[in-house]
Design an enzyme around this catalytic site. Structure first.
Site, mmCIF file in Angstrom:
data_model
loop_
_atom_site.group_PDB
_atom_site.id
_atom_site.type_symbol
_atom_site.label_atom_id
_atom_site.label_comp_id
_atom_site.label_asym_id
_atom_site.label_seq_id
_atom_site.Cartn_x
_atom_site.Cartn_y
_atom_site.Cartn_z
ATOM 1 C CD GLU A 462 -3.046 -0.807 0.027
ATOM 2 O OE1 GLU A 462 -3.121 0.315 -0.492
ATOM 3 O OE2 GLU A 462 -3.744 -1.764 -0.333
ATOM 4 N N GLY A 463 1.977 1.238 -0.670
ATOM 5 C CA GLY A 463 2.804 2.442 -0.792
ATOM 6 C C GLY A 463 3.997 2.427 0.135
#
Length: 614
Positions: A462-463
């Site tokens: 997620e980043g």
């Protein structure tokens, strides 16, 4: 863990009070406890015993099928049977209308027991939630409802081999699936029908036979009028691409879509979740007589990224919470070991060890206590942060107009921290757990090495840290002329004011006040030239300092509540919470000075060094 979880939910966050709101009016602490009991039991009996098995017998692809241990199928069947996939949904959709904070608390048990086995359900839940928000009535009925029931599982297909986090560079193409006269392109009742061609990488849960179908949500570009992909993020749209084609009643048609597994990625950890390279439209299958994966448009063309980001807040809290629970599992394992392992003897006043005295348990040694306290402060602080953010999600969905606005602003600022801080510091907790066990820690005879390997992936999920930091310093603290940052600072100041009146916490309150002022001045200094390159050169140290300041606030607030409870009920919870607070303020919060020094000076060390100097 259960005692701490209940303290955060009921004593600190007062989650039972949500029952006064219309959406949660049928709930009380008793119903919340029943959900926690069920999930804890399933996690203990169906997930935890097979965590090592899922790691050692990782998914295997024979060229046709993916093979997973039988225990994977049984664990997920038990999860589906619990109803947790639809826990937060409306009653009319088969849900329990659980608050987000309780749903996430209940899912803690699965992440702690086996994060890889639980990954399939987390992805399916996010997929279905997105379709419930943006799909048509029929898309919700056919795809989302079958996912929420556990009949089908789902994925998110964003990254590509040449474009990981840079989604503007995706090359997967979606062309209208028109007949000879073009009449049937928009007419499909499941949504405007397209043919997708391209490749997607790092797709968790992308292929398996746990369920009869897999619903892929795929980002792809619709070409412009000239037939060429539009530059940047223009044209990026979202499509439902089922593994097996279905009819409008949600029944399989018997036809396989043109989605093929090209291979499995073999990872450091999280091995029980298949991680796939998927080819769309390579022609291995020819659904409805032609090449190309059939996909149904969700919402409007060009709206794909906005739709995906709708789900990011809960997904990033979920990743952070998964990191917390892996850290928690390692903490508990190392604590148990430290309480049983004898080694060394106390040093006498003469500076020597008395060999005649019995060995001490290693938990009696100051350095082991230091490592255990560090773990406790990371994992319990991370758990409190994640639950606080989940509570804000509930506020955003069910609060008054002012409460909704405040929750939205606070979440915008806190989400990069909720994802990144636990994934860094609960990984450090896992490293310390290995250290407590010494040589045994890095053997497979103990679980702590697997917890570290599994958790290492969460710094990327997620980043990455760099992406979260750029989002925090480059966007979130500047939004609405800094109103979100000002709101957070106001909340922290309120806690400081209350803690200043408590003798045991007054010194911490003064320390946090200085830290908060430093964050404010560093933010201004970073942007003083107005040049984003200057400001963002040290975005990660800024985020680390910001995160530690937020966690110091969380611990100070928790400590106040612990002292209040102790005064009321003489509960034993106080010593541990106060000890962790003291540790964090004495050992961790002072670190922010070094991080903010480079931020305030806009230190060019990392940007100035030429490539050939490496």
């Amino acid at each position: 863990m259960r005692q701490t979880l209940e303290f955060f939910l009921y004593d600190w966050l007062k989650v039972q009070d949500l029952g006064r709101r219309e959406r949660f009016s049928e709930h009380s602490r008793e119903t919340f406890d029943a959900v926690l009991d069920t999930c804890e039991k399933i996690a203990r009996e169906k997930f935890a015993p097979f965590n090592r098995l899922a790691d050692t017998e990782e998914p295997r692809f024979d060229g046709e099928r993916v093979h997973l241990p039988k225990a994977t199928h049984e664990a997920l069947a038990a999860y589906v049977g619990s109803g947790m996939l639809a826990a937060a949904q409306d009653y009319e959709h088969g849900g329990m209308q659980l608050p987000c904070v309780v749903e996430m608390a209940a899912n803690c048990f699965f992440s702690k027991a086996s994060v890889a086995l639980g990954g399939y359900a987390m992805l399916t839940n996010g997929n279905a939630n997105l379709l419930m928000a943006y799909g048509t009535d029929l898309q919700r009925e056919v795809f989302a409802m079958n996912e929420l029931s556990g009949r089908w599982f789902g994925t998110m297909c964003l990254s590509e081999p040449q474009a990981g986090s840079s989604l503007s560079d995706v090359a997967t193409r979606a062309d209208p699936d028109a007949g000879g006269d073009g009449a049937d392109f928009e007419a499909d009742p499941l949504g405007p029908r397209y043919r997708l061609t391209g490749n997607k990488m790092w797709i968790s849960g992308g292929e398996h036979e746990i369920t009869e179908n897999i619903v892929h949500l795929v980002l792809a570009k619709i070409p412009g009028p000239d037939g060429k992909p539009l530059p940047g993020t223009k044209g990026i749209s979202l499509f439902i691409v089922p593994k097996h084609l279905v009819d409008t009643a949600g029944q399989l048609t018997g036809e396989r879509n043109d989605v093929a597994l090209a291979g499995l990625n073999h990872k450091l950890g999280y091995r029980g979740t298949t991680n796939c390279l998927l080819n769309f439209g390579e022609g291995r299958q020819t659904p409805r007589g032609k090449k190309g994966a059939i996909g149904y448009l969700v919402g409007r063309p060009g709206d794909g990224l906005r739709q995906m980001f709708h789900m990011m807040n809960e997904a990033r809290i979920g990743v952070g919470l998964g990191a917390v629970m892996l850290g928690y599992a390692g903490y508990e394992a190392s604590l148990e070991y430290a309480r049983q392992r004898p080694q060394g003897r106390p040093v006498t006043t003469a500076g020597v060890k008395d060999a005649a005295r019995p060995q001490a348990l290693i938990i009696e040694h100051a350095d082991v206590k230091r490592m255990l306290l560090a773990q406790k402060s990371y994992v319990e602080g991370g758990l409190a942060l994640a639950l606080f953010c989940a509570r804000l999600v509930d506020e955003q969905h069910t609060g008054s107009e002012d409460e909704v606005a405040a929750a939205k602003r606070l979440l915008e600022v806190l989400i990069p921290i909720a994802k990144s801080w636990p994934s860094e510091w609960c990984l450090e907790a896992n490293s310390l757990a290995i250290q407590v066990l010494g040589g045994y820690g890095y053997t497979r005879d103990f679980p702590v090495e697997q917890y570290w390997r599994d958790n290492r992936l969460n710094m990327i999920h997620e980043g990455t840290h760099g992406i979260q930091a750029a989002d925090l310093l480059g966007r979130k603290v500047l939004m609405e002329k800094g109103r979100g940052l000002q709101l957070l600072a106001g909340r922290i100041t309120d806690t400081i004011s209350r803690a200043a009146e408590v003798p045991a916490l007054a010194a911490h309150a003064r320390t946090l006040k200085v830290a908060l002022q430093r964050i404010g001045s560093s933010t201004e200094a970073a942007w003083s030239t107005g040049d984003p390159a200057d400001a963002l050169a040290n975005a990660v140290p800024y985020m680390q300092a910001f995160g530690h300041t937020v966690l110091a606030w969380i611990w100070l607030d928790v400590a106040q509540r612990a002292l209040e409870i102790d005064a009321q009920k003489a509960r034993a919870v106080t010593a541990g919470k106060i000890g962790a607070t003291d540790y964090f303020f004495h050992y961790e919060l002072p670190k922010i000075g070094a991080w903010l020094n480079v931020v305030e000076s806009r230190d060019p060390t990392c940007t100035a060094l030429p490539e050939d100097a490496f």
